[in-house]
Design a protein around this motif. Structure first.
Motif, short mmCIF file in Angstrom:
data_model
loop_
_atom_site.label_atom_id
_atom_site.label_comp_id
_atom_site.label_asym_id
_atom_site.label_seq_id
_atom_site.Cartn_x
_atom_site.Cartn_y
_atom_site.Cartn_z
N VAL A 100 6.50 17.45 -35.51
CA VAL A 100 6.91 16.42 -35.34
C VAL A 100 6.76 15.40 -36.53
O VAL A 100 5.28 15.58 -36.87
CB VAL A 100 6.53 15.80 -34.06
CG1 VAL A 100 6.96 14.37 -33.97
CG2 VAL A 100 6.78 16.62 -32.67
N GLN A 101 7.68 14.75 -37.21
CA GLN A 101 7.19 13.89 -38.26
C GLN A 101 6.90 12.49 -37.55
O GLN A 101 7.61 12.03 -36.79
CB GLN A 101 8.23 13.60 -39.14
CG GLN A 101 7.78 12.80 -40.39
CD GLN A 101 8.93 12.66 -41.45
OE1 GLN A 101 10.03 13.16 -41.24
NE2 GLN A 101 8.69 11.96 -42.42
N GLY A 102 5.71 12.14 -37.92
CA GLY A 102 5.28 10.60 -37.14
C GLY A 102 3.91 10.36 -37.72
O GLY A 102 3.27 11.20 -38.43
N ALA A 103 3.53 9.20 -37.32
CA ALA A 103 2.24 8.78 -37.90
C ALA A 103 1.32 8.65 -36.31
O ALA A 103 1.77 8.28 -35.52
CB ALA A 103 2.53 7.16 -38.26
N ALA A 104 0.04 8.72 -36.98
CA ALA A 104 -1.04 8.49 -36.03
C ALA A 104 -1.04 7.12 -35.32
O ALA A 104 -1.34 7.00 -34.13
CB ALA A 104 -2.34 8.96 -36.44
N GLU A 105 -0.71 6.29 -36.00
CA GLU A 105 -0.64 4.93 -35.72
C GLU A 105 0.55 4.50 -34.35
O GLU A 105 0.50 3.74 -33.51
CB GLU A 105 -0.37 3.72 -36.60
CG GLU A 105 -1.46 3.73 -37.53
CD GLU A 105 -0.87 4.71 -38.95
OE1 GLU A 105 -1.01 4.20 -39.99
OE2 GLU A 105 -0.38 5.87 -38.60
N GLN A 106 1.47 5.48 -34.42
CA GLN A 106 2.78 5.33 -33.50
C GLN A 106 3.00 6.66 -32.97
O GLN A 106 4.19 7.08 -33.16
CB GLN A 106 3.81 4.63 -34.31
CG GLN A 106 3.56 3.22 -34.96
CD GLN A 106 4.80 2.99 -35.86
OE1 GLN A 106 5.34 3.81 -36.61
NE2 GLN A 106 4.69 1.52 -35.98
N LEU A 107 2.23 7.15 -32.13
CA LEU A 107 2.43 8.56 -31.65
C LEU A 107 3.71 8.64 -30.82
O LEU A 107 3.87 7.97 -29.83
CB LEU A 107 1.37 8.93 -31.05
CG LEU A 107 0.05 9.45 -31.61
CD1 LEU A 107 -1.08 9.77 -30.73
CD2 LEU A 107 0.40 10.36 -32.74
N PRO A 108 4.73 9.54 -31.22
CA PRO A 108 6.01 9.44 -30.27
C PRO A 108 5.92 10.38 -29.06
O PRO A 108 6.82 11.23 -28.99
CB PRO A 108 7.05 10.05 -31.32
CG PRO A 108 6.04 10.93 -32.16
CD PRO A 108 4.94 10.54 -32.28
N PHE A 109 4.81 10.22 -28.24
CA PHE A 109 4.61 11.02 -27.25
C PHE A 109 4.32 10.15 -25.78
O PHE A 109 3.83 9.07 -25.92
CB PHE A 109 3.54 12.14 -27.21
CG PHE A 109 3.62 13.17 -28.64
CD1 PHE A 109 4.59 14.22 -28.51
CD2 PHE A 109 2.91 12.64 -29.58
CE1 PHE A 109 4.80 14.63 -29.76
CE2 PHE A 109 3.10 13.48 -30.72
CZ PHE A 109 3.92 14.39 -30.73
N ALA A 110 4.66 10.62 -24.68
CA ALA A 110 4.38 10.09 -23.43
C ALA A 110 2.95 10.00 -23.01
O ALA A 110 2.11 10.93 -23.68
CB ALA A 110 5.30 10.62 -22.47
N ALA A 111 2.50 9.19 -22.29
CA ALA A 111 1.23 9.20 -21.74
C ALA A 111 0.77 10.39 -21.17
O ALA A 111 1.59 10.92 -20.39
CB ALA A 111 0.84 7.85 -20.94
N ASN A 112 -0.53 10.80 -21.16
CA ASN A 112 -1.08 12.12 -20.52
C ASN A 112 0.02 13.51 -20.89
O ASN A 112 0.06 14.35 -20.26
CB ASN A 112 -0.68 11.96 -18.82
CG ASN A 112 -1.34 10.36 -18.58
OD1 ASN A 112 -2.63 10.25 -18.73
ND2 ASN A 112 -0.70 9.78 -17.90
N SER A 113 0.14 13.47 -22.44
CA SER A 113 0.90 14.60 -22.58
C SER A 113 -0.04 15.79 -23.12
O SER A 113 0.68 16.94 -23.23
CB SER A 113 1.74 14.24 -23.98
OG SER A 113 2.75 13.49 -23.55
N PHE A 114 -1.11 15.55 -23.60
CA PHE A 114 -2.21 16.71 -24.01
C PHE A 114 -3.53 16.76 -23.27
O PHE A 114 -3.81 15.85 -23.05
CB PHE A 114 -2.41 16.30 -25.62
CG PHE A 114 -0.69 16.45 -26.24
CD1 PHE A 114 -0.19 17.53 -26.69
CD2 PHE A 114 -0.13 15.22 -26.57
CE1 PHE A 114 1.00 17.62 -27.48
CE2 PHE A 114 0.94 15.11 -27.07
CZ PHE A 114 1.68 16.35 -27.73
N ASP A 115 -4.07 18.08 -23.50
CA ASP A 115 -5.37 18.23 -23.01
C ASP A 115 -6.21 18.05 -24.22
O ASP A 115 -7.64 17.80 -23.88
CB ASP A 115 -5.45 19.63 -22.66
CG ASP A 115 -4.41 19.96 -21.54
OD1 ASP A 115 -4.40 19.05 -20.29
OD2 ASP A 115 -3.48 20.67 -21.44
N LEU A 116 -5.92 18.14 -25.30
CA LEU A 116 -6.80 18.06 -26.69
C LEU A 116 -5.97 17.54 -27.73
O LEU A 116 -4.81 18.04 -28.05
CB LEU A 116 -7.21 19.53 -26.96
CG LEU A 116 -7.88 19.55 -28.46
CD1 LEU A 116 -9.31 18.94 -28.19
CD2 LEU A 116 -8.15 21.07 -28.87
#
Length: 246
Positions: A100-116
């Motif tokens: 995914v191309q994106g910035a750490a300042e604007q993560l294009p993911f929903a809340a609670n998407s990752f365990d790490l």
């Protein structure tokens, strides 16, 4: 947010040369942290990631996340630079992982998407931490962990700008560490210990450990020539934060 366009241009410009120079070291063996390639097996920062949903902030050519995928994690690689993502795609071979191309300042993911969520001198070195850390916390599930390695404020405070290397004496103010101007208008970020603690706690994260990776005497710094011999054996050059979302 203003650093995003310049940082993207910077990494697009240097990506090919960076990967040519550093890929052999980054991908030499699995899970090597930082400038001195210290194994995670010695530092115990990540732990077992089998079956975990993992996001790497600033994945570069994917040396880290390819290994974690091989260990059984469901990985996503995010990078600001399309050139870095192209290098990652080209190195995948028959295996394919989400990029995914994106910035750490604007993560294009929903809340609670990752365990790490993790990075090794990646997104949390090249994005304003007061913005990027809350974004990382937002996409973590309950109990999920944020683990990241960044430069120590010692390395910046001891850096002699005119000589272009760190020294054994303090050169710059410790208080007020923040944005650092890089080539081409790019910006990296540096915080004090207290600055990191306040931002992590402010994002609702619990600090489980602060590991200061210490290379053995004579260990080669594979990323730059700014360190005098064995400087990082005597003083912390890096900070490896281990946190979780309660």
């Amino acid at each position: 947010m203003d650093s995003i366009p310049a940082n993207r241009r910077f990494w697009n410009r240097i990506s090919s040369a960076y990967q040519h120079e550093h890929d052999p070291q980054i991908g030499a063996t699995p899970r090597l942290w930082g400038m001195y390639s210290i194994p995670d097996a010695h530092l115990h920062a990540l732990g077992d990631i089998t079956g975990k949903r993992v996001l790497e902030l600033g994945c570069g050519a994917g040396q880290w996340f390819r290994e974690l995928a091989a260990e059984g994690a469901a990985v996503v690689g995010l990078d600001l630079s399309e050139a870095q993502l192209a290098a990652a795609a080209g190195a995948m071979g028959a295996n394919r992982y989400p990029l995914v191309q994106g910035a750490a300042e604007q993560l294009p993911f929903a809340a609670n998407s990752f365990d790490l969520v993790f990075c090794d001198f990646g997104g949390l070195s090249w994005a304003p931490p007061h913005v990027a850390v809350p974004q990382a916390a937002r996409v973590l599930s309950q109990g999920g962990r944020l683990v990241f390695n960044v430069a120590s404020p010692w390395s910046e405070s001891c850096y002699d700008v005119a000589a272009s290397h760190v020294t054994t004496t303090l050169q710059q103010d410790y208080f007020g560490l923040s944005a650092i101007a890089e080539d081409g208008g790019a910006t990296s970020y540096q915080l004090s210990y207290g600055g990191w603690v306040r931002i992590l706690r402010g994002a609702g994260l619990i600090i489980d450990d602060l590991i200061e990776p210490r290379p053995d005497l004579g260990t080669f710094n594979g990323y730059n020539e700014t360190d005098t011999p064995d400087w990082a054996h005597r003083w912390p050059a890096e900070l490896l934060w281990v946190t979780h979302k309660p």
